[in-house]
Design an enzyme around this catalytic site. Structure first.
Site, PDB file in Angstrom:
ATOM      1  CG  ASN A  12     -16.837  -6.432  23.520  1.00  0.00           C
ATOM      2  OD1 ASN A  12     -17.221  -7.604  23.535  1.00  0.00           O
ATOM      3  ND2 ASN A  12     -15.932  -5.989  22.671  1.00  0.00           N
ATOM      4  CE  LYS A 127     -19.722 -16.670  35.030  1.00  0.00           C
ATOM      5  NZ  LYS A 127     -18.808 -16.026  34.111  1.00  0.00           N
ATOM      6  CE  LYS A 210     -18.844 -15.139  25.299  1.00  0.00           C
ATOM      7  NZ  LYS A 210     -17.667 -15.060  26.143  1.00  0.00           N
ATOM      8  CE  LYS A 272     -13.067 -14.027  26.150  1.00  0.00           C
ATOM      9  NZ  LYS A 272     -14.447 -14.439  26.371  1.00  0.00           N
TER      10      LYS A 272
HETATM   11  P1  ADP Z   1     -16.147 -11.648  27.294  1.00  0.00           P
HETATM   12  O1  ADP Z   1     -17.300 -10.873  27.830  1.00  0.00           O
HETATM   13  O2  ADP Z   1     -15.859 -11.367  25.865  1.00  0.00           O
HETATM   14  O3  ADP Z   1     -16.200 -13.117  27.625  1.00  0.00           O
HETATM   15  P2  ADP Z   1     -14.000 -11.427  29.283  1.00  0.00           P
HETATM   16  O4  ADP Z   1     -13.832 -10.182  30.083  1.00  0.00           O
HETATM   17  O5  ADP Z   1     -14.570 -12.622  29.959  1.00  0.00           O
HETATM   18  O6  ADP Z   1     -14.860 -11.006  28.011  1.00  0.00           O
HETATM   19  O7  ADP Z   1     -12.604 -11.856  28.640  1.00  0.00           O
HETATM   20  C1  ADP Z   1     -11.833 -10.971  27.856  1.00  0.00           C
HETATM   21  C2  ADP Z   1     -10.806 -10.253  28.729  1.00  0.00           C
HETATM   22  O8  ADP Z   1      -9.765 -11.143  29.121  1.00  0.00           O
HETATM   23  C3  ADP Z   1     -10.024  -9.166  28.044  1.00  0.00           C
HETATM   24  O9  ADP Z   1     -10.756  -7.970  27.970  1.00  0.00           O
HETATM   25  C4  ADP Z   1      -8.769  -9.045  28.924  1.00  0.00           C
HETATM   26  O10 ADP Z   1      -8.908  -8.007  29.846  1.00  0.00           O
HETATM   27  C5  ADP Z   1      -8.739 -10.350  29.680  1.00  0.00           C
HETATM   28  N1  ADP Z   1      -7.480 -11.105  29.587  1.00  0.00           N
HETATM   29  C6  ADP Z   1      -6.975 -11.873  30.581  1.00  0.00           C
HETATM   30  N2  ADP Z   1      -5.843 -12.461  30.242  1.00  0.00           N
HETATM   31  C7  ADP Z   1      -5.570 -12.076  28.970  1.00  0.00           C
HETATM   32  C8  ADP Z   1      -4.504 -12.371  28.043  1.00  0.00           C
HETATM   33  N3  ADP Z   1      -3.512 -13.182  28.364  1.00  0.00           N
HETATM   34  N4  ADP Z   1      -4.566 -11.804  26.813  1.00  0.00           N
HETATM   35  C9  ADP Z   1      -5.572 -10.982  26.485  1.00  0.00           C
HETATM   36  N5  ADP Z   1      -6.606 -10.667  27.304  1.00  0.00           N
HETATM   37  C10 ADP Z   1      -6.608 -11.206  28.543  1.00  0.00           C
HETATM   38 MG    MG Z   2     -16.187 -13.972  29.614  1.00  0.00          MG
END
Ligand code: ADP
Ligand code: MG
Length: 310
Positions: A12, A127, A210, A272
């Site tokens: 984002n 992936k 990442k 994360k």
């Molecule tokens: P980025 O591009 O920042 O790596 P990702 O889409 O890979 O983003 O990861 C973030 C997403 O993880 C959030 O937008 C959410 O939809 C998802 N998500 C999955 N499980 C959870 C959770 N337990 N708590 C919060 N977000 C979650």
């Molecule tokens: Mg991601």
């Protein structure tokens, strides 16, 4: 001494195409420069999913259309995406710095990350990358030894391994620039995955996560904070269920328990939280923060986000 932070930018913060990217990086730059203004030492990493997908698609089409070209390997496309994203981000940050009469330098480092060729991840590619294909197209790829998988009901995609990062080859360069006061953009798209054999580096068909490489970089730089900026303000328990709970300050121990209970989706929130745990437990005083891009300052001030500490 100034606090040192490694900031991992999610999709984002960058947008999905060239127009979105220009708009997104301008906003991202404001967030970064706010932190620079507070005196933080900053290293930025970023994702590259849509961008590397676009580059690989373009390369695929060129090969199909003109017989004179050979397929460009994935690691080369990752390197291209580091340049394509890095230059826009660097310029946006420089513009914002100039607007505030700051003369901080900004550098983008093409980064290679060594992986272990015996990493078990190579046996189980997880992936999905690149464009969506029909079942028939996927079968043709499979017949040529290129694994594919169905991706969340959206069609078929090529799938590659996501091995753990072992060593960041450009670490000394990053340290030198940081010590010279630069804001450094590095390890984009998880870094270009390489293995070293007989003193020679060669790219491997894989994608390093990442969030994982950001954790390694933060440890290697002896950073105080690992900041993962994404599309949610907090990690949640029972995400998107009626009993959802947003997490604020949690211990490594609690975070591990929630991971084991399966609260975080693999491929998005799980890496994360796992990277955050690994950083926080690597040395007392180290903290990890997961929050929204716009909330970076508030999160670092302890006002929001999910903070993980020992
Ligand atoms: P980025 O591009 O920042 O790596 P990702 O889409 O890979 O983003 O990861 C973030 C997403 O993880 C959030 O937008 C959410 O939809 C998802 N998500 C999955 N499980 C959870 C959770 N337990 N708590 C919060 N977000 C979650
Ligand atoms: Mg991601």
């Amino acid at each position: 001494m100034n606090k040192r932070v490694v900031i991992a930018l999610g999709g984002n913060a960058l947008g999905k195409d060239i127009d979105e990217q220009k708009v997104a990086v301008a906003k991202t730059a404001q967030v970064i420069v706010d932190l620079a203004q507070q005196g933080l030492e900053i290293v930025i990493t970023h994702g590259n999913g849509p961008q590397v997908g676009m580059i690989q698609d373009a390369m695929d089409n060129v090969v199909v259309r003109y017989k004179i070209y050979k397929q460009v390997p994935l690691p080369s496309s990752i390197a291209m995406s580091q340049g394509y994203i890095g230059i826009d981000l660097q310029n946006a940050i420089k513009y914002e710095l100039r607007r505030r009469n700051m003369d901080t330098k900004v550098s983008t480092i093409l980064s290679q990350v060594e992986v272990d060729k015996n990493d078990p991840a190579f046996q189980h590619p997880t992936k999905p990358i690149g464009r969506f294909m029909t079942k028939e197209e996927a079968e043709i790829n499979e017949a040529h030894g290129i694994p594919c998988m169905e991706d969340a009901g959206r069609g078929y995609r090529i799938v590659v391994a996501s091995p753990m990062p072992k060593r960041i080859r450009e670490l000394e360069t990053i340290k030198t620039l940081l010590a010279a006061g630069h804001i450094v953009i590095a390890c984009g798209g998880g870094g270009m995955p390489v293995i070293e054999e007989n003193g020679k580096l060669s790219g491997v068909n894989a994608v390093v996560d990442k969030d994982n490489v950001s954790c390694l970089l933060a440890q290697n730089l002896d950073a105080d904070r690992l900041v993962i900026l994404t599309a949610v303000e907090h990690a949640a328990l029972n995400y998107r269920k009626e009993n959802q709970v947003w997490l604020s300050d949690i211990s490594v121990e609690e975070a591990k328990k929630y991971v084991a209970e399966g609260h975080f989706a693999p491929g998005s929130m799980l890496p994360k939280v796992e990277a955050s745990i690994r950083f926080a437990e690597s040395k007392p005083g180290r903290r990890s923060l997961i929050t929204l891009l716009d909330k970076a300052s508030d999160g670092l001030a302890g006002k929001t986000g999910t903070v993980i500490t020992l």
